[in-house]
Design a protein around this motif. Structure first.
Motif, short mmCIF file in Angstrom:
data_model
loop_
_atom_site.label_atom_id
_atom_site.label_comp_id
_atom_site.label_asym_id
_atom_site.label_seq_id
_atom_site.Cartn_x
_atom_site.Cartn_y
_atom_site.Cartn_z
N LYS A 1 0.81 -1.22 0.00
CA LYS A 1 0.00 0.00 0.00
C LYS A 1 0.85 1.27 0.00
O LYS A 1 0.37 2.35 0.31
CB LYS A 1 -0.96 0.01 1.19
N ASP A 2 2.10 1.12 -0.35
CA ASP A 2 3.00 2.25 -0.43
C ASP A 2 2.73 3.03 -1.71
O ASP A 2 2.15 2.50 -2.66
CB ASP A 2 4.45 1.71 -0.48
N PHE A 3 3.11 4.29 -1.72
CA PHE A 3 3.12 5.03 -2.98
C PHE A 3 4.50 5.65 -3.08
O PHE A 3 4.83 6.58 -2.35
CB PHE A 3 2.03 6.11 -3.00
N VAL A 4 5.34 5.09 -3.95
CA VAL A 4 6.72 5.54 -4.04
C VAL A 4 6.90 6.42 -5.27
O VAL A 4 6.48 6.05 -6.37
CB VAL A 4 7.68 4.33 -4.14
N ILE B 1 -15.46 -6.70 -15.72
CA ILE B 1 -14.32 -6.01 -15.09
C ILE B 1 -13.98 -4.74 -15.86
O ILE B 1 -13.82 -3.66 -15.29
CB ILE B 1 -13.08 -6.94 -15.04
N ALA B 2 -13.92 -4.86 -17.20
CA ALA B 2 -13.55 -3.72 -18.03
C ALA B 2 -14.56 -2.59 -17.89
O ALA B 2 -14.19 -1.42 -17.76
CB ALA B 2 -13.42 -4.15 -19.49
N LEU B 3 -15.84 -2.93 -17.90
CA LEU B 3 -16.86 -1.89 -17.80
C LEU B 3 -16.80 -1.20 -16.44
O LEU B 3 -16.99 0.01 -16.33
CB LEU B 3 -18.26 -2.48 -18.05
N GLY B 4 -16.50 -1.98 -15.40
CA GLY B 4 -16.33 -1.40 -14.07
C GLY B 4 -15.19 -0.39 -14.07
O GLY B 4 -15.32 0.71 -13.52
N LEU B 5 -14.09 -0.74 -14.73
CA LEU B 5 -12.93 0.15 -14.78
C LEU B 5 -13.19 1.38 -15.64
O LEU B 5 -12.71 2.46 -15.34
CB LEU B 5 -11.71 -0.62 -15.29
N VAL B 6 -13.98 1.19 -16.71
CA VAL B 6 -14.34 2.33 -17.55
C VAL B 6 -15.04 3.38 -16.68
O VAL B 6 -14.75 4.57 -16.75
CB VAL B 6 -15.25 1.89 -18.72
N ARG B 7 -15.92 2.89 -15.82
CA ARG B 7 -16.63 3.82 -14.92
C ARG B 7 -15.67 4.42 -13.90
O ARG B 7 -15.71 5.62 -13.64
CB ARG B 7 -17.79 3.08 -14.22
N LEU B 8 -14.78 3.59 -13.37
CA LEU B 8 -13.82 4.07 -12.36
C LEU B 8 -12.97 5.22 -12.90
O LEU B 8 -12.73 6.20 -12.21
CB LEU B 8 -12.91 2.92 -11.91
N VAL B 9 -12.53 5.11 -14.16
CA VAL B 9 -11.67 6.16 -14.71
C VAL B 9 -12.48 7.23 -15.45
O VAL B 9 -11.90 8.09 -16.11
CB VAL B 9 -10.56 5.59 -15.64
N GLY B 10 -13.80 7.16 -15.33
CA GLY B 10 -14.65 8.23 -15.85
C GLY B 10 -14.73 8.29 -17.37
O GLY B 10 -14.73 9.37 -17.95
N ALA C 1 -6.74 -3.71 -14.68
CA ALA C 1 -7.66 -4.79 -15.03
C ALA C 1 -7.17 -6.16 -14.56
O ALA C 1 -7.96 -7.01 -14.19
CB ALA C 1 -7.90 -4.82 -16.53
N VAL C 2 -5.85 -6.35 -14.58
CA VAL C 2 -5.32 -7.67 -14.23
C VAL C 2 -5.16 -7.83 -12.71
O VAL C 2 -4.53 -8.77 -12.25
CB VAL C 2 -3.98 -7.95 -14.94
N ASP C 3 -5.75 -6.90 -11.97
CA ASP C 3 -5.71 -6.92 -10.51
C ASP C 3 -4.29 -7.06 -9.97
O ASP C 3 -3.97 -8.03 -9.25
CB ASP C 3 -6.59 -8.07 -9.98
N PRO C 4 -3.41 -6.10 -10.29
CA PRO C 4 -2.03 -6.20 -9.83
C PRO C 4 -1.91 -5.79 -8.37
O PRO C 4 -2.81 -5.16 -7.82
CB PRO C 4 -1.31 -5.18 -10.72
N GLU C 5 -0.81 -6.16 -7.74
CA GLU C 5 -0.55 -5.67 -6.39
C GLU C 5 0.22 -4.36 -6.47
O GLU C 5 0.11 -3.52 -5.60
CB GLU C 5 0.27 -6.69 -5.61
N ILE C 6 1.01 -4.27 -7.55
CA ILE C 6 1.81 -3.05 -7.67
C ILE C 6 1.69 -2.51 -9.09
O ILE C 6 1.73 -3.26 -10.06
CB ILE C 6 3.28 -3.33 -7.25
N VAL C 7 1.45 -1.21 -9.18
CA VAL C 7 1.32 -0.56 -10.49
C VAL C 7 2.51 0.37 -10.68
O VAL C 7 2.73 1.28 -9.88
CB VAL C 7 0.01 0.26 -10.57
N LYS D 1 -6.11 5.08 -2.98
CA LYS D 1 -6.76 4.93 -1.67
C LYS D 1 -7.86 3.87 -1.71
O LYS D 1 -7.97 3.05 -0.82
CB LYS D 1 -7.35 6.28 -1.22
N GLU D 2 -8.65 3.90 -2.79
CA GLU D 2 -9.79 2.98 -2.88
C GLU D 2 -9.36 1.53 -3.05
O GLU D 2 -9.94 0.63 -2.44
CB GLU D 2 -10.68 3.37 -4.07
N THR D 3 -8.37 1.29 -3.91
CA THR D 3 -8.02 -0.09 -4.25
C THR D 3 -7.01 -0.69 -3.27
O THR D 3 -6.88 -1.91 -3.20
CB THR D 3 -7.41 -0.18 -5.66
N GLY D 4 -6.30 0.16 -2.53
CA GLY D 4 -5.30 -0.36 -1.60
C GLY D 4 -4.13 -1.03 -2.29
O GLY D 4 -3.45 -1.87 -1.72
N LYS D 5 -3.91 -0.68 -3.56
CA LYS D 5 -2.77 -1.26 -4.28
C LYS D 5 -1.53 -0.41 -4.05
O LYS D 5 -1.63 0.74 -3.60
CB LYS D 5 -3.08 -1.31 -5.78
#
Lengths: 271, 272
Positions: B32-35, B113-122, B149-155, B181-185
């Protein structure tokens, strides 16, 4: 997922849309003007006897011969025969050139190994091979198909290779990041990415190979529309020869508009 | 818990003339770091990111992810590219689905999943648009959605906001903070924009000039949302800027020294 490159508009619809967009009907009509002038001038010259009708029959006669020929099986078969030789030749070239071009486009070392030889072979006049091909494979369609294949190989190879080389590095990184397998890499990245260049290559090949097929049929008398034109001239039925030429022209326009036009419309949506 | 450990990573190239890109880079990334990674241009920060993504291998040193060495791309490490790198022949939804498609996720599920993300990113309403119809900011939103989309732990984000105009970048930064904050990634952002690093990151890794090594590690414990005019923000910005300026100057001095040395060698050659 199945790819769906051909879904959407039906080809003939594209033909109609491309030929008659209502907003510039005027421009379209204007482009018919030179054609009308030529045809009517030709008609006048022939009909008035200034030019002998046995040598240059008037367009009205050609048109009549064409319509009557189109209802005879032998004429239609001749046209189809030429067209199938052409298509088979291009397909043969596509299956040989595309995999090689993709390989060369991806690997620098492969490219520097094979491309110089291909360039050298491509710079030779292709038709010079014809007598040899006919000696090896007989004087029939097979030699014509192989000749067409040889001629179509080079434009398809070079455009496809260029298509692969112009894929941005990041696209490869994207496919690596998401663990693309070898098959998906080709199917979901390389093939869709090179479609625009491949269409250009096929179009070049198509125009070039038509000429070659006709030359083979006229010179080497391989059966087809070319040999039909040749025979018609010898039998002094010049109107039939012109009908053959018109038939080729019409077929080319149909392929251009329906097949290539359709593909290009599809690509234009994203490219 | 430590999610990722970077251990003495160096990168040099075969042709000896180019100075090494990275020298002995070590730091840890926890869950949950942001580096943020900043450094003077050409310091190898993008190379570092590619090594962490498994796209390149380090010449020496190791990268550990969940205690296992990263030698190839990992299923749970995802990346956002500076140039967005969307496939132009795919629509917005198809681009987002790409990673899932390769993982053989059933069609209905990946669409959801894709449609959910489309909404998430507006980007609702642009599902079936091709990238050429999108603005730079919209493209990068798709790039972010594709990475998520691939549900990564780190982006991993490589200069993700530098190809869009400043206003759009500002909006995108806010959105990425929300997503984080929302995804906790865990997120890691390479950038040359110091304000951006301070605004987004929990910690900032400052790399030296080429060959890059960790010059400093700064904790940013400012309350969110962060205001660039807040005195603490300004102080951190100055601090970071001073660090980088120092680096820039050393790199210029080094560059001059190299020129001097080259000239010296030339004159030596002439004499012999």
């Amino acid at each position: 997922m199945r790819r769906r490159p051909l879904r959407g508009q039906f080809p003939t619809k594209v033909l109609l849309v491309r030929l008659t967009p209502l907003k510039d009907v005027k421009d379209r009509l204007l482009c018919l003007l030179p054609l009308t002038v030529i045809l009517s001038g030709w008609e006048l010259l022939s009909a008035s006897g200034i030019v002998r009708a046995e040598l240059v029959p008037p367009p009205s006669k050609v048109l009549m011969t064409l319509t009557s020929q189109l209802s005879t099986a032998s004429f239609v078969l001749m046209v189809l025969r030429s067209f199938s030789n052409l298509t088979l030749g291009i397909l043969l070239a596509l299956f040989m050139a595309a995999p090689l071009a993709i390989w060369a486009g991806l690997k620098r070392q492969v490219d520097s190994t094979i491309t110089p030889s291909i360039m050298l072979a491509g710079s030779l006049p292709d038709l010079a091979l014809l007598p040899l091909l006919m000696m090896w494979f007989g004087e029939g369609s097979l030699a014509a198909i192989l000749m067409a294949g040889v001629c179509a190989f080079f434009p398809i190879y070079f455009t496809t290779r260029e298509g692969v080389r112009s894929i941005p590095t990041e696209y490869f990184q994207v496919s690596t990041i998401f663990h693309s397998g070898r098959f998906d890499f080709v199917q979901k990245l390389i093939l869709p990415a090179i479609v625009p260049q491949a269409i250009t290559g096929l179009r070049l090949a198509f125009d070039f190979v038509w000429e070659v097929i006709l030359a083979i049929e006229i010179i080497a008398r391989v059966a087809g529309i070319g040999s039909f034109i040749n025979m018609s001239v010898e039998r002094q039925t010049v109107d039939a020869a012109f009908a053959g030429i018109f038939a080729i022209g019409i077929l080319s326009i149909i392929v251009d508009r329906c097949f290539f036009g359709f593909l290009e419309e599809r690509v234009k949506r994203w490219a | 818990m430590e999610l990722m450990q970077v251990e003495g990573v160096s990168k040099f190239y075969q042709d000896g003339r180019v100075p090494a890109a990275l020298r002995d880079v070590s730091f840890n990334v926890h869950e949950k770091d942001f580096v943020g990674v900043v450094g003077p241009s050409g310091c190898g920060k993008s190379t570092l990111l590619r090594i962490l993504a498994g796209l390149e291998s380090p010449s020496s040193g190791r990268v550990w992810f969940h205690g296992r060495e990263v030698s190839a791309p990992q299923a749970r490490i995802s990346m956002v590219f500076q140039s967005c790198a969307l496939f132009p022949w795919r629509t917005v939804v198809q681009n987002i689905e790409y990673g899932l498609e390769l993982r053989k996720v059933p069609k209905a599920q990946r669409r959801e999943i894709a449609l959910g993300l489309v909404r998430l990113v507006g980007l609702a309403g642009f599902e079936d648009a091709y990238p050429k119809r999108l603005s730079g900011g919209m493209k990068q939103r798709v790039g972010i959605a594709r990475a998520l989309a691939v549900d990564p732990e780190i982006v991993l984000m490589d200069e993700a906001f530098s190809s869009v105009d400043e206003y759009t970048a500002e909006v995108l930064r806010g959105e990425v903070t929300d997503i984080w904050k929302e995804t906790g990634k865990t997120f890691m952002l390479v950038t040359h924009n110091l304000g951006e690093a301070i605004q987004l990151a929990e910690r900032v890794v400052v790399l030296s000039s080429r060959p890059g090594h960790v010059k400093s590690l700064l904790d940013i414990d400012l309350p969110r949302p962060r205001d660039p005019e807040d005195p603490d923000f300004v102080r951190l910005h100055k601090e970071l800027f001073a660090l980088l300026k120092e680096e820039l100057e050393t790199s210029i001095v080094r560059h001059r020294l190299r020129r001097v040395r080259e000239l010296q060698e030339l004159s030596d050659l002439e004499r012999t």
